[in-house]
Write a protein that holds these residues in place. Structure first.
Motif, PDB file in Angstrom:
ATOM      1  N   PHE A 193      -1.368  -1.992   2.862  1.00 39.54           N
ATOM      2  CA  PHE A 193      -0.582  -2.727   3.857  1.00 39.54           C
ATOM      3  C   PHE A 193       0.781  -3.099   3.264  1.00 39.54           C
ATOM      4  CE2 PHE A 193      -0.260  -6.746   6.671  1.00 39.54           C
ATOM      5  CZ  PHE A 193       0.277  -6.028   7.720  1.00 39.54           C
ATOM      6  N   TYR A 194       0.843  -3.175   1.942  1.00 39.07           N
ATOM      7  CA  TYR A 194       2.087  -3.541   1.247  1.00 39.07           C
ATOM      8  C   TYR A 194       2.948  -2.306   0.977  1.00 39.07           C
ATOM      9  CZ  TYR A 194       5.179  -5.465  -2.342  1.00 39.07           C
ATOM     10  OH  TYR A 194       6.279  -5.846  -3.072  1.00 39.07           O
ATOM     11  N   PHE A 195       2.337  -1.288   0.368  1.00 39.45           N
ATOM     12  CA  PHE A 195       3.073  -0.044   0.108  1.00 39.45           C
ATOM     13  C   PHE A 195       2.947   0.853   1.327  1.00 39.45           C
ATOM     14  CE2 PHE A 195       1.970  -1.403  -4.242  1.00 39.45           C
ATOM     15  CZ  PHE A 195       3.246  -1.463  -4.765  1.00 39.45           C
ATOM     16  N   GLN A 196       4.044   1.063   2.018  1.00 37.65           N
ATOM     17  CA  GLN A 196       3.995   1.872   3.235  1.00 37.65           C
ATOM     18  C   GLN A 196       5.028   2.983   3.116  1.00 37.65           C
ATOM     19  OE1 GLN A 196       4.213  -0.622   6.742  1.00 37.65           O
ATOM     20  NE2 GLN A 196       2.252  -1.588   6.244  1.00 37.65           N
ATOM     21  N   GLY A 197       4.579   4.190   2.835  1.00 43.67           N
ATOM     22  CA  GLY A 197       5.504   5.311   2.651  1.00 43.67           C
ATOM     23  C   GLY A 197       6.432   5.015   1.495  1.00 43.67           C
ATOM     24  N   ASP A 198       7.752   5.162   1.762  1.00 45.40           N
ATOM     25  CA  ASP A 198       8.752   4.942   0.711  1.00 45.40           C
ATOM     26  C   ASP A 198       9.155   3.487   0.593  1.00 45.40           C
ATOM     27  OD1 ASP A 198       8.747   7.590   0.354  1.00 45.40           O
ATOM     28  OD2 ASP A 198      10.555   7.995   1.540  1.00 45.40           O
ATOM     29  N   THR A 199       8.574   2.672   1.400  1.00 41.29           N
ATOM     30  CA  THR A 199       9.064   1.290   1.441  1.00 41.29           C
ATOM     31  C   THR A 199       7.917   0.287   1.218  1.00 41.29           C
ATOM     32  OG1 THR A 199      10.103  -0.341   2.893  1.00 41.29           O
ATOM     33  CG2 THR A 199       8.950   1.438   3.964  1.00 41.29           C
ATOM     34  N   VAL A 200       8.297  -0.968   1.076  1.00 40.86           N
ATOM     35  CA  VAL A 200       7.253  -1.980   0.973  1.00 40.86           C
ATOM     36  C   VAL A 200       7.364  -2.933   2.154  1.00 40.86           C
ATOM     37  CG1 VAL A 200       6.993  -1.917  -1.543  1.00 40.86           C
ATOM     38  CG2 VAL A 200       8.630  -3.505  -0.518  1.00 40.86           C
ATOM     39  N   ASN A 201       6.205  -3.381   2.605  1.00 33.91           N
ATOM     40  CA  ASN A 201       6.130  -4.375   3.665  1.00 33.91           C
ATOM     41  C   ASN A 201       5.950  -5.734   2.979  1.00 33.91           C
ATOM     42  OD1 ASN A 201       5.439  -5.982   5.862  1.00 33.91           O
ATOM     43  ND2 ASN A 201       3.294  -5.277   5.852  1.00 33.91           N
ATOM     44  N   VAL A 202       7.045  -6.485   2.900  1.00 30.37           N
ATOM     45  CA  VAL A 202       6.986  -7.751   2.142  1.00 30.37           C
ATOM     46  C   VAL A 202       6.294  -8.876   2.918  1.00 30.37           C
ATOM     47  CG1 VAL A 202       9.056  -7.275   0.792  1.00 30.37           C
ATOM     48  CG2 VAL A 202       9.259  -8.553   2.938  1.00 30.37           C
ATOM     49  N   TRP A 203       6.066  -8.649   4.213  1.00 30.70           N
ATOM     50  CA  TRP A 203       5.619  -9.775   5.038  1.00 30.70           C
ATOM     51  C   TRP A 203       4.253 -10.343   4.667  1.00 30.70           C
ATOM     52  CZ3 TRP A 203       9.290 -12.340   7.124  1.00 30.70           C
ATOM     53  CH2 TRP A 203      10.511 -11.681   7.345  1.00 30.70           C
ATOM     54  N   PRO A 204       3.303  -9.539   4.227  1.00 36.14           N
ATOM     55  CA  PRO A 204       2.049 -10.173   3.798  1.00 36.14           C
ATOM     56  C   PRO A 204       2.236 -11.139   2.627  1.00 36.14           C
ATOM     57  CG  PRO A 204       1.973  -7.763   3.489  1.00 36.14           C
ATOM     58  CD  PRO A 204       3.209  -8.078   4.266  1.00 36.14           C
ATOM     59  N   ILE A 205       3.231 -10.865   1.793  1.00 35.02           N
ATOM     60  CA  ILE A 205       3.508 -11.784   0.674  1.00 35.02           C
ATOM     61  C   ILE A 205       4.044 -13.098   1.227  1.00 35.02           C
ATOM     62  CG2 ILE A 205       4.759 -12.097  -1.503  1.00 35.02           C
ATOM     63  CD1 ILE A 205       2.928  -9.669  -1.523  1.00 35.02           C
ATOM     64  N   PHE A 206       4.936 -12.958   2.199  1.00 36.84           N
ATOM     65  CA  PHE A 206       5.478 -14.149   2.868  1.00 36.84           C
ATOM     66  C   PHE A 206       4.320 -14.969   3.458  1.00 36.84           C
ATOM     67  CE2 PHE A 206       7.056 -16.286   6.663  1.00 36.84           C
ATOM     68  CZ  PHE A 206       8.228 -16.878   6.232  1.00 36.84           C
TER      69      PHE A 206
END
Ligand SMILES: Cc1cc2nc3c(=O)[nH]c(=O)nc-3n(C[C@H](O)[C@H](O)[C@H](O)COP(=O)(O)O)c2cc1C
Length: 227
Positions: free
Chosen positions: A134-147
């Protein structure tokens, strides 16, 4: 206790009594903390709450690896430019002064880092983790779960004050994710975000008696559209 008292009382505790924290109290805190908001109610958080021998095992393993560089799942900042460095140095200076640690005293600094790795003597810890994919998505990171984890972490820490408990959110607690994975059987598919040390504060220790500073409201807030 009302929210204002809880916000005033919460602060990072760096010396704990060994008195255990009852599971019922931790359960009570967690039940309510789960009311935290999250992106689209995804509730990305999971927890391992640890005490007793299991926590002892973790502390022991951390001690054994104290000379190895930290290997956090979420890398720490590489730099603290400008004001961030200034604020960071200020908190470090205060803590070192209260603990009687000289700037150049490498031995005592090392001892203090070990205290941190031992959760400052806390008898319990709450480890927060999320799904790696859920955090590592393709070439990018989804920072929102950390938030979102930050939101629930604050809930936990505020609720703890109601029970006379102290807390500290700690990167030190998650320095060695592999140790936590092994001892707590957390699968590789999880990203370990943060540990919160929790216990009854040792109020006799001067390190628990100071209050960290904050910038004045006017320095960080701009107002628009008010008469
Ligand atoms: C994500 C995060 C990681 C932290 N890691 C540590 C740590 O490893 N060791 C430590 O002594 N304090 C740690 N802290 C505590 C901060 O130093 C503390 O929150 C800050 O100085 C403000 O002080 P207060 O919590 O007493 O208000 C951490 C705080 C956060 C939010």
């Amino acid at each position: 206790m009302d929210i204002i008292d809880a916000i005033h009382q919460r602060k990072s505790i760096r010396a704990f009594e060994s008195k255990p924290v009852p599971r019922e109290i931790l359960k009570d805190i967690m039940e309510l903390a789960l009311r935290a908001p999250s992106w689209a109610n995804t509730q990305p958080w999971e927890f391992s709450i640890v005490s007793g021998k299991k926590l002892g095992e973790i502390k022991q393993a951390y001690l054994a690896r104290a000379d190895e560089p930290p290997a956090l799942d979420l890398p720490p900042p590489q730099e603290f430019p400008g004001q961030f460095g200034t604020r960071r140095r200020a908190i470090g200076k205060t803590v070192f002064e209260l603990k009687g640690i000289g700037r150049e005293d490498q031995e005592k600094r090392k001892w203090w880092e070990l205290q941190g790795l031992q959760l400052f003597g806390a008898p319990a810890a709450i480890y927060i983790y999320i799904d790696r994919p859920f955090y590592f998505q393709g070439d990018t990171v989804n920072v929102w779960p950390i938030f979102d984890c930050g939101l629930i972490a604050e809930n936990i820490m505020l609720l703890a004050t109601r029970h006379g408990l102290g807390t500290i959110p700690q990167r030190q607690a998650v320095n060695c994710p592999q140790v936590l994975r092994k001892i707590l059987e957390i699968p590789d598919s999880k990203l370990i975000v943060l540990g919160i040390a929790i216990g009854y504060p040792d109020w006799g220790d001067p390190v628990n008696r100071f209050r960290s500073e904050r910038e004045a409201l006017d320095k960080v807030v701009r107002w628009h559209g008010f008469e």
